[in-house]
Design a protein around this motif. Structure first.
Motif, PDB file in Angstrom:
ATOM      1  N   ALA A  46       0.899  -1.193  -0.013  1.00 35.46           N
ATOM      2  CA  ALA A  46      -0.058  -0.047   0.223  1.00 35.46           C
ATOM      3  C   ALA A  46       0.979   1.326   0.005  1.00 35.46           C
ATOM      4  CB  ALA A  46      -0.900   0.032   1.194  1.00 35.46           C
ATOM      5  N   HIS A 147      -0.860   7.326  -8.448  1.00 40.54           N
ATOM      6  CA  HIS A 147      -1.410   5.934  -8.111  1.00 40.54           C
ATOM      7  C   HIS A 147      -1.425   4.999  -9.224  1.00 40.54           C
ATOM      8  CE1 HIS A 147      -4.735   7.802  -9.944  1.00 40.54           C
ATOM      9  NE2 HIS A 147      -5.569   6.690 -10.001  1.00 40.54           N
ATOM     10  N   GLN A 151      -0.876   0.215  -9.835  1.00 38.86           N
ATOM     11  CA  GLN A 151      -2.089  -0.683 -10.603  1.00 38.86           C
ATOM     12  C   GLN A 151      -1.327  -1.615 -11.658  1.00 38.86           C
ATOM     13  OE1 GLN A 151      -4.553   2.386 -12.079  1.00 38.86           O
ATOM     14  NE2 GLN A 151      -5.700   2.473 -10.197  1.00 38.86           N
ATOM     15  N   ASP A 155      -5.552  -3.501 -10.826  1.00 36.17           N
ATOM     16  CA  ASP A 155      -5.328  -2.966  -9.706  1.00 36.17           C
ATOM     17  C   ASP A 155      -5.377  -4.307  -8.670  1.00 36.17           C
ATOM     18  OD1 ASP A 155      -4.744  -0.944  -7.875  1.00 36.17           O
ATOM     19  OD2 ASP A 155      -6.774  -0.068  -8.011  1.00 36.17           O
ATOM     20  N   PRO A 158      -0.684  -5.740  -5.440  1.00 35.73           N
ATOM     21  CA  PRO A 158      -0.184  -4.580  -4.728  1.00 35.73           C
ATOM     22  C   PRO A 158       1.738  -4.816  -4.838  1.00 35.73           C
ATOM     23  CG  PRO A 158      -0.803  -6.269  -3.168  1.00 35.73           C
ATOM     24  CD  PRO A 158      -1.103  -6.795  -4.736  1.00 35.73           C
ATOM     25  N   ARG A 185      -5.289   5.116  -0.868  1.00 37.95           N
ATOM     26  CA  ARG A 185      -4.385   4.107  -0.806  1.00 37.95           C
ATOM     27  C   ARG A 185      -3.388   4.142   0.519  1.00 37.95           C
ATOM     28  NH1 ARG A 185      -5.895   4.128  -6.037  1.00 37.95           N
ATOM     29  NH2 ARG A 185      -5.813   2.094  -7.347  1.00 37.95           N
TER      30      ARG A 185
END
Ligand SMILES: Nc1ncnc2c1ncn2[C@@H]1O[C@H](COP(=O)(O)OP(=O)(O)OP(=O)(O)O)[C@@H](O)[C@H]1O
Ligand SMILES: [Mg+2]
Length: 269
Positions: A46, A147, A151, A155, A158, A185
């Motif tokens: 994350a 972000h 992805q 997505d 991770p 996120r």
């Protein structure tokens, strides 16, 4: 200013410097908090943020967390952000990944970077983590797009955890609506502030010990003066402490007093 003060106090090297080794980093509770969150974010793939005042020890804490990662298992990518465009960010990431790419097309750039990350994860079995220092400098357009780098496979994978490090304004930039996909996120936050008086005393003794002196050279009033003058922030206290040593040596005083710190304070911002 000459370095006679070092001989005067028996310091084996310049004290209160920036180039401390990872082994010499003081493991403050705040620094260990950063490491716990760094590991958590890395494990879950994350995003985490580390904010704090100028010179509070953000980069040092992240350097420590990076150093504890096993090099055969992890690939840490460290970038010092700028106020440049998204393309500039991709170029920095390309360089951190040691990719040679002559094309200036953004599409090609993103595709190549992602391919290399997939290669590291799936072929080389490495866990990748991206650390972006000075992230508060980044333009809003970078926050809007960043972000998308995380992805993979619609997505679902991770594969690129990120740690964003910066001044408090980083939080402001993340609250913009356009930064929402990135902000959503984030799973861990750390904020570094100045240390308290006891923390400052420990810090000063720690840096003296790094420079080879185990006895305390700062009298209690000078520790209070450094703490007040720096707001408990490490970089400023480095300058005040070193300046105090120089001022004390100039007076042939074997101990630094609050007055020496006041003299040192006239030289710095
Ligand atoms: N845990 C620590 N142990 C020993 N020294 C430290 C520690 N943290 C910070 N320092 C000292 O304080 C200085 C400033 O720390 P650092 O560069 O990490 O701050 P920063 O919060 O990243 O600052 P900036 O906002 O300018 O990026 C370091 O160069 C180092 O000398
Ligand atoms: Mg820094």
């Amino acid at each position: 200013m000459n370095d006679h003060y070092r001989a005067f106090f028996g310091l084996a090297k310049e004290p209160f410097t920036t180039d401390i080794t990872c082994a010499d980093i003081l493991k403050t509770p705040e620094l260990l908090d950063v490491k716990v969150r760094f590991d958590y974010v890395t494990r879950l793939g994350a995003i985490g943020i580390v904010t704090g005042e100028v010179g509070s020890g953000k980069s040092t804490a992240v350097r420590y967390a990076m150093d504890t990662l096993h090099p055969s298992e992890y690939r840490a990518l460290y970038i010092t952000a700028s106020s440049g465009s998204m393309m500039e960010f991709y170029r920095q990431l390309r360089d951190a990944l040691n990719i040679y790419l002559s094309s200036n097309s953004k599409t090609v750039m993103v595709k190549t970077i992602k391919k290399e990350i997939v290669n590291l994860v799936l072929e080389k079995k490495q866990k990748v983590v991206l650390i972006v220092d000075e992230a508060s400098l980044m333009r809003l357009e970078v926050f809007t797009e960043l972000h998308t780098l995380c992805q993979f496979e619609q997505d679902a994978k991770p594969w690129l955890p990120m740690i964003l490090v910066g001044q408090t304004s980083l939080v402001d930039k993340l609250t913009f609506r356009s930064s929402q996909p990135l902000a959503s996120r984030i799973i861990a936050k750390c904020h570094l502030e100045g240390v308290d008086l006891a923390g400052m005393e420990t810090y000063l003794r720690h840096h003296l010990a790094i420079a080879g002196v185990e006895r305390n050279l700062f009298d209690p009033s000078s520790v209070i003066a450094i703490h007040q003058g720096s707001g408990g922030l490490f970089r400023k206290s480095n300058h005040l402490a070193r300046g105090g040593l120089i001022a004390a040596a100039a007076e042939q005083s074997k101990i630094v007093s609050a007055e020496h710190i006041r003299l040192a304070a006239t030289e710095i911002f």
